[in-house]
Each structure stands twice: as structure tokens, then as C-alpha cells.
Design a protein around this motif. Sequence first.
Motif, PDB file in Angstrom:
ATOM      1  N   ALA A   1       0.845  -1.185   0.000  1.00  0.00           N
ATOM      2  CA  ALA A   1       0.000   0.000   0.000  1.00  0.00           C
ATOM      3  C   ALA A   1       0.886   1.243   0.000  1.00  0.00           C
ATOM      4  O   ALA A   1       1.905   1.275   0.693  1.00  0.00           O
ATOM      5  CB  ALA A   1      -0.895   0.003   1.229  1.00  0.00           C
ATOM      6  N   LYS A   2       0.530   2.194  -0.811  1.00  0.00           N
ATOM      7  CA  LYS A   2       1.235   3.480  -0.965  1.00  0.00           C
ATOM      8  C   LYS A   2       2.568   3.348  -1.709  1.00  0.00           C
ATOM      9  O   LYS A   2       3.305   4.318  -1.846  1.00  0.00           O
ATOM     10  CB  LYS A   2       1.465   4.185   0.382  1.00  0.00           C
ATOM     11  CG  LYS A   2       0.169   4.555   1.081  1.00  0.00           C
ATOM     12  CD  LYS A   2       0.449   5.438   2.271  1.00  0.00           C
ATOM     13  CE  LYS A   2      -0.774   5.582   3.140  1.00  0.00           C
ATOM     14  NZ  LYS A   2      -1.583   6.702   2.862  1.00  0.00           N
ATOM     15  N   GLY A   3       2.924   2.140  -2.137  1.00  0.00           N
ATOM     16  CA  GLY A   3       4.172   1.977  -2.888  1.00  0.00           C
ATOM     17  C   GLY A   3       4.077   2.645  -4.254  1.00  0.00           C
ATOM     18  O   GLY A   3       2.987   2.793  -4.809  1.00  0.00           O
ATOM     19  N   TYR A   4       5.213   3.065  -4.801  1.00  0.00           N
ATOM     20  CA  TYR A   4       5.253   3.643  -6.153  1.00  0.00           C
ATOM     21  C   TYR A   4       6.320   2.934  -6.955  1.00  0.00           C
ATOM     22  O   TYR A   4       7.460   2.827  -6.517  1.00  0.00           O
ATOM     23  CB  TYR A   4       5.542   5.156  -6.080  1.00  0.00           C
ATOM     24  CG  TYR A   4       5.601   5.778  -7.449  1.00  0.00           C
ATOM     25  CD1 TYR A   4       4.435   5.983  -8.187  1.00  0.00           C
ATOM     26  CD2 TYR A   4       6.821   6.126  -8.028  1.00  0.00           C
ATOM     27  CE1 TYR A   4       4.483   6.534  -9.453  1.00  0.00           C
ATOM     28  CE2 TYR A   4       6.877   6.683  -9.304  1.00  0.00           C
ATOM     29  CZ  TYR A   4       5.706   6.882 -10.017  1.00  0.00           C
ATOM     30  OH  TYR A   4       5.751   7.421 -11.276  1.00  0.00           O
ATOM     31  N   HIS A   5       5.951   2.415  -8.113  1.00  0.00           N
ATOM     32  CA  HIS A   5       6.909   1.692  -8.955  1.00  0.00           C
ATOM     33  C   HIS A   5       6.868   2.159 -10.395  1.00  0.00           C
ATOM     34  O   HIS A   5       7.240   1.407 -11.294  1.00  0.00           O
ATOM     35  CB  HIS A   5       6.647   0.189  -8.874  1.00  0.00           C
ATOM     36  CG  HIS A   5       6.850  -0.362  -7.493  1.00  0.00           C
ATOM     37  ND1 HIS A   5       8.101  -0.480  -6.918  1.00  0.00           N
ATOM     38  CD2 HIS A   5       5.962  -0.767  -6.554  1.00  0.00           C
ATOM     39  CE1 HIS A   5       7.970  -0.966  -5.690  1.00  0.00           C
ATOM     40  NE2 HIS A   5       6.693  -1.144  -5.444  1.00  0.00           N
ATOM     41  N   GLY A   6       6.382   3.380 -10.624  1.00  0.00           N
ATOM     42  CA  GLY A   6       6.435   3.934 -11.959  1.00  0.00           C
ATOM     43  C   GLY A   6       5.122   3.822 -12.709  1.00  0.00           C
ATOM     44  O   GLY A   6       4.090   3.446 -12.158  1.00  0.00           O
ATOM     45  N   VAL A   7       5.214   4.132 -14.005  1.00  0.00           N
ATOM     46  CA  VAL A   7       4.000   4.392 -14.789  1.00  0.00           C
ATOM     47  C   VAL A   7       3.665   3.303 -15.805  1.00  0.00           C
ATOM     48  O   VAL A   7       2.634   3.401 -16.479  1.00  0.00           O
ATOM     49  CB  VAL A   7       4.132   5.747 -15.532  1.00  0.00           C
ATOM     50  CG1 VAL A   7       4.221   6.892 -14.549  1.00  0.00           C
ATOM     51  CG2 VAL A   7       5.351   5.742 -16.451  1.00  0.00           C
ATOM     52  N   ASN A   8       4.515   2.326 -15.985  1.00  0.00           N
ATOM     53  CA  ASN A   8       4.199   1.278 -16.955  1.00  0.00           C
ATOM     54  C   ASN A   8       3.201   0.288 -16.353  1.00  0.00           C
ATOM     55  O   ASN A   8       2.794   0.433 -15.206  1.00  0.00           O
ATOM     56  CB  ASN A   8       5.474   0.578 -17.419  1.00  0.00           C
ATOM     57  CG  ASN A   8       6.332   1.508 -18.270  1.00  0.00           C
ATOM     58  OD1 ASN A   8       5.877   2.558 -18.684  1.00  0.00           O
ATOM     59  ND2 ASN A   8       7.563   1.119 -18.515  1.00  0.00           N
ATOM     60  N   ILE A   9       2.834  -0.733 -17.135  1.00  0.00           N
ATOM     61  CA  ILE A   9       1.781  -1.644 -16.673  1.00  0.00           C
ATOM     62  C   ILE A   9       2.183  -2.325 -15.357  1.00  0.00           C
ATOM     63  O   ILE A   9       1.406  -2.367 -14.403  1.00  0.00           O
ATOM     64  CB  ILE A   9       1.486  -2.727 -17.747  1.00  0.00           C
ATOM     65  CG1 ILE A   9       0.979  -2.082 -19.040  1.00  0.00           C
ATOM     66  CG2 ILE A   9       0.479  -3.749 -17.209  1.00  0.00           C
ATOM     67  CD1 ILE A   9      -0.419  -1.560 -18.999  1.00  0.00           C
TER      68      ILE A   9
END
Length: 231
Positions: A160-168
Amino acid sequence: MFELKSGLKDRTTSRAYPADEQGTALNQHFWMPFSANRDFRANPRMIAGAEGRYYIDDQGRKLFDSLSGLWTCGAGHNREEIQKAVAAQLGTLDFAPGFQIGHPLAFKLAEKVASLTPAGLDHVFFTNSGSEAADTSVKMAKAYWRLKGKPEKTRMIGRAKGYHGVNIGGTSLGGIGGNRKHYGQLMDVTHLPIRCKRAMPILVAKRKPALSWPMRCWIKLPCTMRRPLPP
Ligand SMILES: Cc1ncc(COP(=O)(O)O)c(C=O)c1O
């Protein structure tokens, strides 16, 4: 073709966009990521250059760049030694493909990275962005289990709240609801709550019988972003 909400197109095309220093109207062709586009055009915040820790805006004001150019200019903007190194490289070789042919500097950089990483992390795969790195690690984790004869292990876990970029892959794994809400279930991902951050590794190590659901997921689920779980 992307369809704008009714009325939006008329309002945006009829807006008198402010002009930049060359007198060119700010058009609507550039679709800005993670930005409220209509609001930006109504109140543009334009930068014209940068130096050291600061951006210079189109009014000549200095703005402290607290994000280091979205984490890409950690050494500061417009450093002379970096300009010289880039110019020298451009004058020698502007692009070196890595498909089937190589360049010594890519091997040298991989060696340097491997010397900095913990023992066992000895292979370096270069990507062009964090988003691409996230998708590539998903592919690697899936390929690992296929090669191990367990192609059914496809579910991933994110936080939860993690961010791993904009790709699929990164969008699916990321735990920021607003970034996923328009796309449905892109990949099979379970998001663990952040509150079990400290407890999780300890409980998994001890294999406690009465685990809460996130802990059971952690043990049961096949893939993680960091490394595949043992079979
Ligand atoms: C953990 C993590 N993964 C992926 C990304 C995406 O990187 P990029 O913007 O280079 O695609 C970021 C960017 O902040 C990140 O922090």
C-alpha cells in the motif's frame, strides 16, 4: 481516439493560452503527466534554465530544485565537468546498441555496479527508467518460475502506498489507488498494508501458525518485486 468529456474540448480550444518568451502560444498538444493540464494552462509555471541547485523560471526567478530534476540531476544542474564528459562522448560515439553488439563502457559500468551491490547480486541489466526497471523485474520473476517448471506462480505482491512507476507492471504493483483507478486489474497483484512492515519478516521467519491474512499472503504468494520466494 481519446474522447474528451462533453464541453471540455470547446472550453480548452477557446482559451487564450499565455505565450512563452518567444511569443509562441502554449498549445494543447503536450499532454503533461501527473499534472492538471487545464489548470496548468490557466496558470503556467514555466522554467527557462537551471544552474546548480536551482531552476530559473521564465521571470528570471530562482527556484530551489528540491527533487533534483525528478531524481535525475543529483550532482546539480549544468555542471561543467558533466557537460564536458557528455560532449566528449557525443563526439566519439553517440549511441551504442546493446543488442548483439557491445561497447566496453557498458561492461565497465556493470562491473562498477556489481562491485557496489551485496554478494550474489552480480548481474546488471540496464534499463532506461525506473518504470522500465519495474516491468523488467516482473518479467524476470515470471520467467524464473517458468524455467523452474512452475508457470502457475504469477501473482505479485505490492505494498500500500508503494510507487513503482507508470508502466503496466509498476502501475499494478504500486499501492497508490488514484494511479490505478482508471485501468482495472492490469496484473494479478495483492497489496499488503504498510503497517506490517516490521512484523512481516519476523513472522515469516518463525513460520507462526496463526498468521493474519497479509502474513499468509506473503508466504503463499509466488513473486515479489525483490526476489522470487523459495519453492
Ligand atoms: C521505487 C520506484 N520505482 C519506479 C520509479 C519510476 O521511475 P521513473 O520515473 O524513472 O520511470 C520510481 C520513481 O520515483 C521509484 O521511486
